[in-house]
Write a protein that holds these residues in place. Structure first.
Motif, PDB file in Angstrom:
ATOM      1  N   VAL A 173       0.842  -1.186   0.000  1.00 56.06           N
ATOM      2  CA  VAL A 173       0.000   0.000   0.000  1.00 56.06           C
ATOM      3  C   VAL A 173       0.881   1.241   0.000  1.00 56.06           C
ATOM      4  N   SER A 174       0.422   2.274  -0.674  1.00 53.80           N
ATOM      5  CA  SER A 174       1.064   3.582  -0.624  1.00 53.80           C
ATOM      6  C   SER A 174       0.050   4.555  -0.051  1.00 53.80           C
ATOM      7  N   ALA A 175       0.473   5.367   0.917  1.00 57.82           N
ATOM      8  CA  ALA A 175      -0.457   6.259   1.606  1.00 57.82           C
ATOM      9  C   ALA A 175       0.024   7.695   1.547  1.00 57.82           C
ATOM     10  N   GLY A 176      -0.926   8.609   1.406  1.00 60.04           N
ATOM     11  CA  GLY A 176      -0.617  10.020   1.487  1.00 60.04           C
ATOM     12  C   GLY A 176      -0.710  10.493   2.926  1.00 60.04           C
ATOM     13  N   PRO A 177      -0.438  11.758   3.181  1.00 64.70           N
ATOM     14  CA  PRO A 177      -0.510  12.286   4.547  1.00 64.70           C
ATOM     15  C   PRO A 177      -1.952  12.452   5.012  1.00 64.70           C
ATOM     16  N   LEU A 178      -2.155  12.369   6.315  1.00 67.99           N
ATOM     17  CA  LEU A 178      -3.463  12.647   6.898  1.00 67.99           C
ATOM     18  C   LEU A 178      -3.650  14.157   6.948  1.00 67.99           C
ATOM     19  N   GLU A 179      -4.721  14.652   6.352  1.00 69.50           N
ATOM     20  CA  GLU A 179      -4.943  16.092   6.297  1.00 69.50           C
ATOM     21  C   GLU A 179      -6.248  16.457   6.978  1.00 69.50           C
ATOM     22  N   GLU A 180      -6.252  17.619   7.608  1.00 69.58           N
ATOM     23  CA  GLU A 180      -7.452  18.147   8.230  1.00 69.58           C
ATOM     24  C   GLU A 180      -8.009  19.255   7.354  1.00 69.58           C
ATOM     25  N   VAL A 181      -9.308  19.224   7.138  1.00 71.42           N
ATOM     26  CA  VAL A 181      -9.969  20.177   6.249  1.00 71.42           C
ATOM     27  C   VAL A 181     -11.116  20.845   6.983  1.00 71.42           C
ATOM     28  N   SER A 182     -11.190  22.165   6.849  1.00 72.80           N
ATOM     29  CA  SER A 182     -12.316  22.923   7.400  1.00 72.80           C
ATOM     30  C   SER A 182     -12.984  23.675   6.260  1.00 72.80           C
ATOM     31  N   GLY A 183     -14.282  23.508   6.116  1.00 75.40           N
ATOM     32  CA  GLY A 183     -15.007  24.172   5.043  1.00 75.40           C
ATOM     33  C   GLY A 183     -16.467  24.289   5.379  1.00 75.40           C
ATOM     34  N   ARG A 184     -17.264  24.517   4.335  1.00 73.54           N
ATOM     35  CA  ARG A 184     -18.702  24.677   4.548  1.00 73.54           C
ATOM     36  C   ARG A 184     -19.329  23.404   5.097  1.00 73.54           C
ATOM     37  N   GLY A 185     -18.729  22.259   4.739  1.00 75.50           N
ATOM     38  CA  GLY A 185     -19.266  20.992   5.216  1.00 75.50           C
ATOM     39  C   GLY A 185     -18.821  20.645   6.620  1.00 75.50           C
ATOM     40  N   GLY A 186     -18.131  21.562   7.289  1.00 77.82           N
ATOM     41  CA  GLY A 186     -17.643  21.295   8.629  1.00 77.82           C
ATOM     42  C   GLY A 186     -16.194  20.860   8.628  1.00 77.82           C
ATOM     43  N   HIS A 187     -15.747  20.314   9.743  1.00 75.89           N
ATOM     44  CA  HIS A 187     -14.358  19.889   9.903  1.00 75.89           C
ATOM     45  C   HIS A 187     -14.269  18.366   9.721  1.00 75.89           C
ATOM     46  N   TYR A 188     -13.322  17.937   8.901  1.00 76.91           N
ATOM     47  CA  TYR A 188     -13.134  16.504   8.690  1.00 76.91           C
ATOM     48  C   TYR A 188     -11.682  16.214   8.345  1.00 76.91           C
ATOM     49  N   ARG A 189     -11.335  14.939   8.324  1.00 74.40           N
ATOM     50  CA  ARG A 189      -9.989  14.508   7.949  1.00 74.40           C
ATOM     51  C   ARG A 189     -10.063  13.657   6.690  1.00 74.40           C
ATOM     52  N   ILE A 190      -8.952  13.640   5.962  1.00 73.51           N
ATOM     53  CA  ILE A 190      -8.929  12.897   4.705  1.00 73.51           C
ATOM     54  C   ILE A 190      -7.546  12.273   4.517  1.00 73.51           C
ATOM     55  N   ILE A 191      -7.529  11.050   3.977  1.00 71.44           N
ATOM     56  CA  ILE A 191      -6.269  10.372   3.682  1.00 71.44           C
ATOM     57  C   ILE A 191      -6.466   9.540   2.409  1.00 71.44           C
ATOM     58  N   ASP A 192      -5.411   9.433   1.614  1.00 72.91           N
ATOM     59  CA  ASP A 192      -5.454   8.680   0.357  1.00 72.91           C
ATOM     60  C   ASP A 192      -4.683   7.371   0.519  1.00 72.91           C
ATOM     61  N   ILE A 193      -5.293   6.279   0.086  1.00 70.81           N
ATOM     62  CA  ILE A 193      -4.687   4.951   0.174  1.00 70.81           C
ATOM     63  C   ILE A 193      -4.698   4.316  -1.210  1.00 70.81           C
ATOM     64  N   ALA A 194      -3.542   3.850  -1.685  1.00 74.81           N
ATOM     65  CA  ALA A 194      -3.451   3.261  -3.024  1.00 74.81           C
ATOM     66  C   ALA A 194      -2.979   1.811  -2.945  1.00 74.81           C
ATOM     67  N   TYR A 195      -3.694   0.939  -3.653  1.00 73.43           N
ATOM     68  CA  TYR A 195      -3.308  -0.461  -3.823  1.00 73.43           C
ATOM     69  C   TYR A 195      -3.013  -0.717  -5.302  1.00 73.43           C
ATOM     70  N   SER A 196      -2.454  -1.869  -5.596  1.00 75.51           N
ATOM     71  CA  SER A 196      -2.244  -2.241  -6.994  1.00 75.51           C
ATOM     72  C   SER A 196      -3.607  -2.509  -7.635  1.00 75.51           C
ATOM     73  N   PRO A 197      -3.735  -2.311  -8.955  1.00 74.92           N
ATOM     74  CA  PRO A 197      -5.010  -2.589  -9.622  1.00 74.92           C
ATOM     75  C   PRO A 197      -5.489  -4.018  -9.421  1.00 74.92           C
ATOM     76  N   GLU A 198      -4.557  -4.969  -9.337  1.00 78.14           N
ATOM     77  CA  GLU A 198      -4.938  -6.370  -9.174  1.00 78.14           C
ATOM     78  C   GLU A 198      -5.647  -6.600  -7.841  1.00 78.14           C
TER      79      GLU A 198
END
Length: 265
Positions: A36-61
């Protein structure tokens, strides 16, 4: 990448963009833990409120096997939650939902996070509206649409002991030697010599699957990338309607034909 967000609960919403990436190696055997390859954990504040987001990548197979077998997909989701919990030191509830939208945030931003860079692609028009995979564009042309992620039942906490480990690989960008593919571009006009559409024929002899392609179209330029293989960025001779773009891929000849209708005056 083919994104598919999951929503977790950590006191505030956590969105996990799960996607496939050809740079992530596939397991050599069914018993080998998935990489697995992972991006950084990010915190986002916007109109939809406060939340966290992270990207996780696996092989297509790995994701393909999950799409074909709901039980394997459910197992992969639990592995993903466990990986995020350990990597980010976050206590997660293993109750989740699969959202109806395919991506939380921008595809370009997600790609940058996974590659470990933050700069936008130089020279790409700021008018770019479409950020989609070529596979999605081809499906749209066939009237199939992008579809929705498979619905999985909501689960409570599950035993975490004995689950195979996920092997993380570095997310730092690996230098790529990308070639410019051969292409032919034709502006089609009507009887009054007014442009009606642009036809772009691109030769991609080493393309194994359209899912490898990242395609971005604006009204005046186009960018297509195939990781570790090709990159083509072109300024278009006439403004086009990017929302009406269509694609056909000839698997035998490995030729991609893009039809870009001219923009309305």
């Amino acid at each position: 990448p083919r994104p598919g967000p999951l929503q977790g609960v950590v006191g505030e919403p956590l969105f996990i963009n799960v996607c496939s990436w050809t740079r992530v190696p596939a397991p050599k055997s069914p018993t080998e833990p998935p990489a697995v390859s992972a991006g950084p954990l990010e915190e986002v504040s916007g109109r939809g409120g406060h939340y966290r987001i992270i990207d996780i990548a696996y092989s297509p197979e790995v994701l393909q096997r999950g799409e074909e077998n709901p039980e394997k997909m459910e197992h992969l989701i639990h592995l993903t939650l466990g990986f995020v919990e350990k990597r980010c030191d976050l206590p997660l509830s293993y109750s989740y939902t699969i959202e109806s939208f395919k991506l939380k945030g921008s595809l370009e931003t997600m790609q940058q996070r996974l590659k470990g860079r933050q700069l936008p692609t130089p020279g790409l028009s700021q008018n770019t509206k479409k950020e989609l995979t070529l596979e999605q564009l081809l499906q749209a042309a066939q009237g199939e649409g992008c579809g929705r992620a498979p619905a999985l039942p909501e689960e409570g906490n599950v035993p975490r002991s004995g689950a195979p480990l996920i092997q993380e690989i570095p997310s730092a960008e690996v230098p790529e030697k990308l070639r410019t593919p051969a292409y032919e571009m034709l502006t089609v006009t009507d009887a009054n010599k007014k442009p009606t559409k642009i036809e772009l024929k691109i030769h991609l002899p080493e393309l194994s699957s359209v899912s490898e392609c990242d395609l971005r179209i604006s009204k005046d330029d186009i960018l297509i990338e195939v990781p570790e293989k090709y990159k083509l960025q072109l300024e278009l001779p006439e403004p086009v309607d990017e929302e009406a773009a269509r694609a056909v891929f000839n698997k035998g000849k490995r030729v991609l034909l893009l039809t870009l209708p001219a923009a309305a005056p």
